[in-house]
Design a protein around this motif. Structure first.
Motif, short mmCIF file in Angstrom:
data_model
loop_
_atom_site.label_atom_id
_atom_site.label_comp_id
_atom_site.label_asym_id
_atom_site.label_seq_id
_atom_site.Cartn_x
_atom_site.Cartn_y
_atom_site.Cartn_z
N ASP A 16 1.59 -53.84 -64.07
CA ASP A 16 1.98 -53.59 -65.45
C ASP A 16 2.72 -52.27 -65.46
O ASP A 16 2.12 -51.20 -65.34
N GLY A 18 4.65 -49.74 -67.55
CA GLY A 18 4.90 -49.33 -68.92
C GLY A 18 5.92 -48.21 -69.00
O GLY A 18 6.54 -47.82 -68.00
N GLY A 69 4.73 -57.37 -64.59
CA GLY A 69 5.07 -57.23 -65.99
C GLY A 69 5.96 -56.02 -66.21
O GLY A 69 5.59 -54.90 -65.84
N LEU A 70 7.14 -56.23 -66.81
CA LEU A 70 8.12 -55.16 -66.99
C LEU A 70 8.41 -54.94 -68.48
O LEU A 70 8.39 -55.88 -69.27
N PRO A 71 8.72 -53.69 -68.84
CA PRO A 71 8.92 -53.36 -70.25
C PRO A 71 10.35 -53.58 -70.71
O PRO A 71 11.13 -52.66 -70.87
N ASP A 113 6.11 -57.39 -70.08
CA ASP A 113 4.77 -56.80 -70.14
C ASP A 113 4.00 -57.30 -71.37
O ASP A 113 2.79 -57.56 -71.29
N LEU A 116 2.56 -60.84 -70.66
CA LEU A 116 1.32 -60.86 -69.89
C LEU A 116 0.14 -60.36 -70.73
O LEU A 116 -0.97 -60.89 -70.63
N ALA A 117 0.38 -59.36 -71.58
CA ALA A 117 -0.71 -58.88 -72.45
C ALA A 117 -1.12 -59.96 -73.44
O ALA A 117 -2.31 -60.13 -73.73
N ASP A 295 -6.04 -51.55 -71.77
CA ASP A 295 -4.95 -51.40 -70.81
C ASP A 295 -4.94 -52.50 -69.75
O ASP A 295 -3.96 -52.63 -69.01
N GLY A 298 -2.39 -56.77 -69.73
CA GLY A 298 -1.30 -57.31 -68.92
C GLY A 298 -1.74 -57.67 -67.52
O GLY A 298 -1.22 -58.62 -66.92
#
Length: 327
Positions: A16, A18, A69-71, A113, A116-117, A295, A298
């Motif tokens: 993850d 962020g 997971g990418l922002p 991200d 996934l969350a 937290d 994700g």
């Protein structure tokens, strides 16, 4: 909390990334985290950092796959990142499935991200895999994703980048500028010191005298703090109501660091505004809930990615499989 049978208990490497923190974990298909690493994001070399975290967390295990997971806006099929406001543009081309696979030896899939969350909360947290769960994250930025009947709602490219919307038209602030940690940082600049959400709340409710300000003509700190809190509530409510109208959710889960700091007061305000049908025009009951995975949302969501990935991803994988069969 939704329960389900996974069958396959193999571990997956979960990442993850962020705007401020990079997390990696080993997660089994039941959403249990068995090992974890956490570091501040190295904005000068995020691609190398992610690969290093993946290699370290997978060392000595039987993990062969990873979900990252990418922002930003992810191309699920090509395995690349189109845009990410909180990452340098130099990293976008290198935060790819191809690069990370070559660097780690793992089979890598990319996801947003927030996606996934949303999966994490739908399968293991406050949401549900029955019906539609919308997930809204208020953190370094604003993100959203939706899980309907157990699957992420997305095409080839991840959607719901609602933080990029300009509330009042072009040239005006984006929702993300007003409803995320970026507004908290802006308030800190206005006040001349670092603050967090709780500090703004305390300052807005203080009874300090305006005459105590070093510059009498400057805005009073209490007014600056109150204005920031109003912006955050208004932008968060606009994002929540927009989600409701776009996907008609049964459940709206609200998560992210800023949402946790704001607590029940902000959650109650969102519920009140959504429920004000005359103003919101949301004509059905939406169950507004606080995220419970924190937290880890994700990370645990990566454990159910094989069940919840968008249909476009599964279809592309099937096509590749068919091409392989013909060879």
């Amino acid at each position: 909390m939704t329960s389900f049978s996974t069958g396959d208990a193999a571990q997956v490497v979960a990442v993850d990334l962020g705007g401020t923190t990079a997390r990696a974990a080993l997660v089994d298909r039941g959403g249990t985290v068995t090992a974890r690493l956490k570091e501040p994001v190295r904005h000068d070399a995020a691609h190398e950092q992610v690969a290093d975290l993946m290699t370290r967390i997978a060392a000595g295990t039987d993990a062969v796959s990873a979900v990252v997971g990418l922002p930003g806006r992810v191309d699920h099929v090509e395995g690349r990142l189109h845009v990410a406001r909180n990452l340098p543009s130099t990293d976008l081309g290198r935060l790819s499935a191809a690069y990370l696979s070559e660097a780690t030896g793992l089979a890598v899939e990319l996801a947003g991200d927030a996606e996934l969350a949303a999966i994490g909360e739908a399968y293991f947290g406050a949401g549900s895999t029955a019906g539609t769960t919308a997930y809204l994250t208020l953190s370094t930025g604003i993100g959203a994703a939706v899980v309907s009947d157990g699957r992420v709602l997305s095409g080839r490219v991840s959607g719901f980048q609602i933080g990029f919307l300009h509330l009042l038209g072009a040239g005006r602030p984006m929702i993300e500028d007003l409803g995320s940690g970026q507004r908290v940082r802006e308030a800190g600049r206005e006040l001349g010191r670092d603050v967090d959400y709780r500090a703004l709340t305390d300052l807005a409710s203080s009874d300090g005298a305006p005459g105590a300000d070093p510059v009498p003509t400057a805005p009073h700190p209490r007014a600056l703090a109150a204005a920031a809190l109003t912006d955050i509530a208004d932008a968060a409510a606009a994002a929540a109501i927009l989600l409701c109208h776009v996907v008609s959710p049964d459940v709206l889960v609200v998560g992210g660091g800023l949402a946790r700091a704001a607590g029940a007061q902000l959650l109650d305000e969102l519920e009140r505004r959504i429920g004000d049908t005359a103003r919101s025009h949301v004509s059905w009951d939406v169950d507004v809930r606080a995220a419970v995975c924190g937290d880890d949302a994700g990370l645990v969501g990566a454990g159910a990615w094989h069940l919840a990935q968008p249909i476009a991803v599964a279809t592309a994988a099937d096509r590749l499989g068919m091409k392989g069969d013909r060879r």
